[in-house]
Design an enzyme around this catalytic site. Structure first.
Site, PDB file in Angstrom:
ATOM      1  N   CYS A  78       0.826  -1.199   0.000  1.00 28.81           N
ATOM      2  CA  CYS A  78       0.000   0.000   0.000  1.00 28.81           C
ATOM      3  C   CYS A  78       0.863   1.252   0.000  1.00 28.81           C
ATOM      4  O   CYS A  78       1.733   1.412   0.862  1.00 28.81           O
ATOM      5  CB  CYS A  78      -0.899   0.004   1.227  1.00 28.81           C
ATOM      6  SG  CYS A  78      -1.804   1.543   1.404  1.00 28.81           S
ATOM      7  N   ILE A  79       0.592   2.150  -0.924  1.00 28.84           N
ATOM      8  CA  ILE A  79       1.461   3.329  -1.074  1.00 28.84           C
ATOM      9  C   ILE A  79       1.407   4.258   0.129  1.00 28.84           C
ATOM     10  O   ILE A  79       2.443   4.765   0.574  1.00 28.84           O
ATOM     11  CB  ILE A  79       1.150   4.094  -2.383  1.00 28.84           C
ATOM     12  CG1 ILE A  79       2.159   5.215  -2.587  1.00 28.84           C
ATOM     13  CG2 ILE A  79      -0.285   4.637  -2.395  1.00 28.84           C
ATOM     14  CD1 ILE A  79       2.172   5.802  -3.981  1.00 28.84           C
TER      15      ILE A  79
END
Lengths: 130, 121, 102
Positions: A78-79
């Site tokens: 997840c960024i």
């Protein structure tokens, strides 16, 4: 059966990422499909490319890279969770002027939309690592 | 995205012991933004997330409680709180930041079994 | 539809097991994994919650986690069945909803 997997814990924080890895291998062995493995919270550290455990210990990051390469598993970090913890992909590293990517081979960094998509495409959803 | 599923997010952790509560909200809002049916269920220490009068700025943490009040904008209208979790923690409903739907522990299984995806946060 | 509950913490680490058991619906099944397997030790006070629900509540332990921790088959509560990772997958296939308690 199609599985979407979420991993919330870092390699040595709990046994969660280990159980997830064994579960995924068993699922593949039994002919099931892994839609995506989504790493969230401290789970993003499973993609830290600089990890170098001793040779006689389980390769906590490399095993994921091998899994991705051998079975085409989509490993997504997840960024937002990654940026909070300082884990950058090559594109992000270049963009912010860092020397190199932190990401291990086989992983990609992307947004939470891919988590939603995985849940919609899968028949089953499991979380590992609390 | 043509598929629409019903998601139940179960929030069990208190708000400020780490980043879990805040990052859980990120997933919740994203799911709603993708036009999915989203319900929240607060149990155990998760009920503390809804407590009024939080001042997280005193420990340099972000204020996330107000976000629950804005969930209606994302069409998230069902916030369920387990009655026993409140009682066991000595929290009265009036101490919560917003009106919620109360559910008894014995009725939780019925609430959970009609969902497509259950996410423990 | 019944659900699968996976409890991965020991009763000392967390109240996950009791918090799970008080919410599990009729027909729901519990799998003890990782440190959660300690709740199935036959001579431990920590196994009381599982004993209390026996035999109506179906409980499994993840056997590799028992073996890793030196828990012998005869030390596991009677009535608690052992599964391996293939069995874990089978459980996940059987139950559309899988709760993870930590």
């Amino acid at each position: 059966m199609k599985f979407a997997i979420q991993i919330n814990s870092a390699p040595y924080q709990t046994q969660g990422s280990d159980t997830a890895f064994q579960f995924i291998r068993a699922a593949l062995r039994n002919g099931h499909e892994i839609v995506r493995v989504f790493f969230y919270h401290e789970g993003v550290y499973n993609g830290l490319g600089y990890a170098m455990p001793p040779d006689d210990e389980r390769p906590v990051v490399k095993r994921w890279s091998d899994l991705a390469r051998e079975h085409g598993i989509d490993l997504v970090i997840c960024i937002s969770a990654a940026q909070r913890r300082g884990l950058l992909s090559r594109e992000e590293a270049v963009r912010v002027g860092k020397a190199d990517t932190d990401l291990a081979e086989g992983f990609r960094i992307a947004g939470l939309g891919l988590w939603v998509e995985a849940c919609l495409n899968a028949d089953r959803f499991l979380i590992f690592g609390g | 995205m043509p598929v629409r599923k019903s998601f139940l997010f179960i929030l069990r952790r208190p708000p400020h012991g780490g980043i879990h509560a805040q990052e859980a909200l990120d997933i919740i809002l994203t799911t709603a933004a993708f036009d999915q049916t989203v319900r929240l269920l607060f149990i155990d220490d998760g009920v503390f997330q809804l407590q009024r009068d939080q001042r997280p700025e005193t420990i340099d943490f972000k204020h996330i409680a107000p976000i629950f009040g804005a969930l209606e904008l994302y069409d998230i209208e069902e916030l369920w709180v387990e009655e026993e979790s409140l009682r066991e923690r000595g929290i009265k409903v009036e101490r919560l930041i917003m009106p919620v739907r109360l559910v008894a522990r014995c009725d939780l299984a019925a609430l959970m079994e009609v969902q497509d995806v259950v996410v423990s946060c | 539809m019944p659900a699968l509950h996976v409890v991965c913490r020991s009763p000392q680490e967390s109240q996950a097991l009791t918090q799970c058991l008080t919410r599990a619906g009729e027909g729901d099944v519990v799998l003890l994994s990782e440190n959660g397997v300690y709740a199935a030790l036959v001579d431990s006070v920590a196994s009381a919650p599982i004993r209390a629900e026996s035999p109506q509540r179906v409980v499994y332990v993840l056997m590799p986690d028992c073996e890793a921790r030196g828990i012998l088959a005869e030390e596991i509560l009677p009535g608690v069945a052992a599964v391996d990772y293939d069995g874990f997958v089978d459980l996940a296939v059987r139950f559309p909803i899988i709760h993870c308690w930590s």
